[in-house]
Write an enzyme that holds these catalytic residues in place. Structure first.
Site, PDB file in Angstrom:
ATOM      1  N   SER A 188       0.854  -1.196   0.000  1.00 27.39           N
ATOM      2  CA  SER A 188       0.000   0.000   0.000  1.00 27.39           C
ATOM      3  C   SER A 188       0.882   1.236   0.000  1.00 27.39           C
ATOM      4  O   SER A 188       1.961   1.241   0.621  1.00 27.39           O
ATOM      5  CB  SER A 188      -0.871   0.017   1.254  1.00 27.39           C
ATOM      6  OG  SER A 188      -1.471   1.291   1.399  1.00 27.39           O
ATOM      7  N   TYR A 233      -1.427  -0.742  10.010  1.00 25.61           N
ATOM      8  CA  TYR A 233      -1.587  -1.053   8.581  1.00 25.61           C
ATOM      9  C   TYR A 233      -0.302  -0.731   7.818  1.00 25.61           C
ATOM     10  O   TYR A 233       0.214  -1.563   7.064  1.00 25.61           O
ATOM     11  CB  TYR A 233      -2.770  -0.250   8.030  1.00 25.61           C
ATOM     12  CG  TYR A 233      -3.093  -0.518   6.574  1.00 25.61           C
ATOM     13  CD1 TYR A 233      -3.656  -1.734   6.179  1.00 25.61           C
ATOM     14  CD2 TYR A 233      -2.853   0.436   5.599  1.00 25.61           C
ATOM     15  CE1 TYR A 233      -3.962  -1.975   4.845  1.00 25.61           C
ATOM     16  CE2 TYR A 233      -3.156   0.210   4.265  1.00 25.61           C
ATOM     17  CZ  TYR A 233      -3.718  -0.995   3.891  1.00 25.61           C
ATOM     18  OH  TYR A 233      -4.029  -1.227   2.575  1.00 25.61           O
TER      19      TYR A 233
HETATM   20  P1  NAD Z   1     -11.641  -5.446   0.282  1.00 24.98           P
HETATM   21  O1  NAD Z   1     -12.014  -5.225   1.706  1.00 24.98           O
HETATM   22  O2  NAD Z   1     -12.657  -5.174  -0.776  1.00 24.98           O
HETATM   23  O3  NAD Z   1     -11.055  -6.898   0.069  1.00 24.98           O
HETATM   24  C1  NAD Z   1     -10.250  -7.542   1.035  1.00 24.98           C
HETATM   25  C2  NAD Z   1     -10.617  -9.014   1.032  1.00 24.98           C
HETATM   26  O4  NAD Z   1      -9.757  -9.699   1.939  1.00 24.98           O
HETATM   27  C3  NAD Z   1     -12.061  -9.270   1.506  1.00 24.98           C
HETATM   28  O5  NAD Z   1     -12.729 -10.076   0.564  1.00 24.98           O
HETATM   29  C4  NAD Z   1     -11.878  -9.970   2.839  1.00 24.98           C
HETATM   30  O6  NAD Z   1     -12.908 -10.910   3.129  1.00 24.98           O
HETATM   31  C5  NAD Z   1     -10.532 -10.661   2.613  1.00 24.98           C
HETATM   32  N1  NAD Z   1      -9.916 -11.015   3.901  1.00 24.98           N
HETATM   33  C6  NAD Z   1      -9.750 -10.230   4.990  1.00 24.98           C
HETATM   34  N2  NAD Z   1      -9.182 -10.939   5.971  1.00 24.98           N
HETATM   35  C7  NAD Z   1      -8.970 -12.184   5.487  1.00 24.98           C
HETATM   36  C8  NAD Z   1      -8.414 -13.358   6.039  1.00 24.98           C
HETATM   37  N3  NAD Z   1      -7.958 -13.395   7.309  1.00 24.98           N
HETATM   38  N4  NAD Z   1      -8.346 -14.461   5.274  1.00 24.98           N
HETATM   39  C9  NAD Z   1      -8.812 -14.453   3.999  1.00 24.98           C
HETATM   40  N5  NAD Z   1      -9.356 -13.367   3.426  1.00 24.98           N
HETATM   41  C10 NAD Z   1      -9.425 -12.243   4.166  1.00 24.98           C
HETATM   42  O7  NAD Z   1     -10.369  -4.527   0.050  1.00 24.98           O
HETATM   43  P2  NAD Z   1      -9.517  -4.150  -1.250  1.00 24.98           P
HETATM   44  O8  NAD Z   1      -9.481  -2.681  -1.274  1.00 24.98           O
HETATM   45  O9  NAD Z   1      -9.915  -4.909  -2.430  1.00 24.98           O
HETATM   46  O10 NAD Z   1      -8.083  -4.621  -0.724  1.00 24.98           O
HETATM   47  C11 NAD Z   1      -7.331  -5.645  -1.306  1.00 24.98           C
HETATM   48  C12 NAD Z   1      -5.878  -5.449  -0.899  1.00 24.98           C
HETATM   49  O11 NAD Z   1      -5.408  -4.207  -1.447  1.00 24.98           O
HETATM   50  C13 NAD Z   1      -5.666  -5.356   0.606  1.00 24.98           C
HETATM   51  O12 NAD Z   1      -4.478  -6.045   0.949  1.00 24.98           O
HETATM   52  C14 NAD Z   1      -5.485  -3.879   0.849  1.00 24.98           C
HETATM   53  O13 NAD Z   1      -4.724  -3.604   1.992  1.00 24.98           O
HETATM   54  C15 NAD Z   1      -4.787  -3.456  -0.437  1.00 24.98           C
HETATM   55  N6  NAD Z   1      -4.918  -2.033  -0.722  1.00 24.98           N
HETATM   56  C16 NAD Z   1      -6.125  -1.461  -0.974  1.00 24.98           C
HETATM   57  C17 NAD Z   1      -6.191  -0.101  -1.237  1.00 24.98           C
HETATM   58  C18 NAD Z   1      -7.480   0.597  -1.519  1.00 24.98           C
HETATM   59  O14 NAD Z   1      -7.478   1.850  -1.581  1.00 24.98           O
HETATM   60  N7  NAD Z   1      -8.579  -0.100  -1.723  1.00 24.98           N
HETATM   61  C19 NAD Z   1      -5.020   0.681  -1.224  1.00 24.98           C
HETATM   62  C20 NAD Z   1      -3.812   0.040  -0.953  1.00 24.98           C
HETATM   63  C21 NAD Z   1      -3.765  -1.303  -0.713  1.00 24.98           C
END
Ligand code: NAD
Length: 262
Positions: A153, A168
């Site tokens: 991230s 985080y």
């Molecule tokens: P999201 O919440 O839509 O998806 C995250 C998924 O991870 C969910 O489906 C959740 O059920 C699953 N999850 C959580 N804990 C879990 C566990 N213990 N075991 C298995 N699955 C688990 O979020 P997103 O935005 O799609 O995020 C995806 C990745 O991208 C994450 O690692 C997040 O940190 C990273 N990210 C997102 C952003 C953003 O702005 N959306 C920015 C930087 C990084």
């Protein structure tokens, strides 16, 4: 390790990628699973419960005709992670890629965060990647080809500041060190290891859809003038996993619209 042959340079025709956290309706993982299937990968869709990943796997097979299976797994469970990787190897073609995408955020300020919350964030975001990657990398090392992608991230590089705070950012910064070390250590086995570091992407991880005020606030720091989409991230993941990504390892791809320019 019994295979002493040199690393392979071409991806096998039939190959599987694991995508964790891939069942979130508007999430990066689901978009990545679709993009990879459209590029010819079989996909192992992992998320917390079994139903949603199976539904998404069925949707992928219907749309692209490629093999896909859903698996319920809490990535913090090391023993189950081993079992699920073994099942994937039985159910689907050769395991070549893993995208450690499952993650949770933590918007709690440092002066208020509890040790329990801190540990849970590190447990999911960092230890979760350890369990599955080690199990998958052992298979890849034996096959002399593999691709590891860790979703970090921009918070790790900027020092939080958008939504995620200390726990985080620390977990995601640790993933960058993990990624680079695996690049060195696993390169001789034909395995590449890279990080994708998104900025603000319109998903539900920040607690639902972004409000207009929040979007306006984010846009002030975005040279490209728009919030990122899950497809912006999925495209980069697919590129890094594909044949054209063969000579990239230890790299962090910033998919952030210029919010952090290193
Ligand atoms: P999201 O919440 O839509 O998806 C995250 C998924 O991870 C969910 O489906 C959740 O059920 C699953 N999850 C959580 N804990 C879990 C566990 N213990 N075991 C298995 N699955 C688990 O979020 P997103 O935005 O799609 O995020 C995806 C990745 O991208 C994450 O690692 C997040 O940190 C990273 N990210 C997102 C952003 C953003 O702005 N959306 C920015 C930087 C990084």
């Amino acid at each position: 390790m019994t295979n002493n042959s040199p690393p392979a340079t071409r991806l096998p025709e039939d190959r599987t990628a694991i995508v964790t956290g891939a069942a979130s309706e508007r999430g990066i993982g689901r978009a990545a699973a679709h993009r990879l299937a459209s590029a010819g990968w079989a996909v192992a869709v992992i998320d917390l419960d079994e139903t949603k990943p199976s539904d998404i796997a069925a949707e992928i097979t219907r749309r692209y005709g490629s093999p896909a299976r859903g698996y319920g797994l809490d990535v913090t469970d090391g023993r189950r992670s081993l079992e699920v990787v073994a099942r994937i190897c039985e159910d689907l073609p050769q395991l070549v890629g893993i995208v450690n995408n499952a993650g949770i955020s933590s918007p709690t300020p440092f002066l208020e965060v509890t040790y329990e919350e801190w540990c849970r964030v590190i447990e999911v975001n960092l230890h979760g990647a350890f369990h599955l990657t080690q199990a998958a990398a052992r298979v890849m090392a034996e096959n002399r080809i593999g691709r590891i992608i860790n979703i970090a991230s921009a918070s790790a590089q900027r020092g939080g500041g958008v939504y995620g705070r200390a726990a985080y950012s620390a977990s995601k910064a640790a993933l960058l060190g993990f990624t680079r070390t695996l690049a060195r250590e696993l390169g001789p086995y034909g395995i590449t290891s890279n990080a994708v570091s998104p900025g603000s992407i319109d998903t539900d991880i920040m607690g639902g859809r972004l409000s207009d005020d929040r979007i306006a606030e984010l846009l002030r720091e975005l040279p490209v003038g728009r919030i990122g989409t899950v497809d912006d991230v999925a495209g980069v993941i697919s590129f890094l996993l594909g044949q054209d990504g063969s000579y990239l390892t230890g790299v962090t791809y910033d998919v952030n619209g210029g919010s952090h320019i290193a």
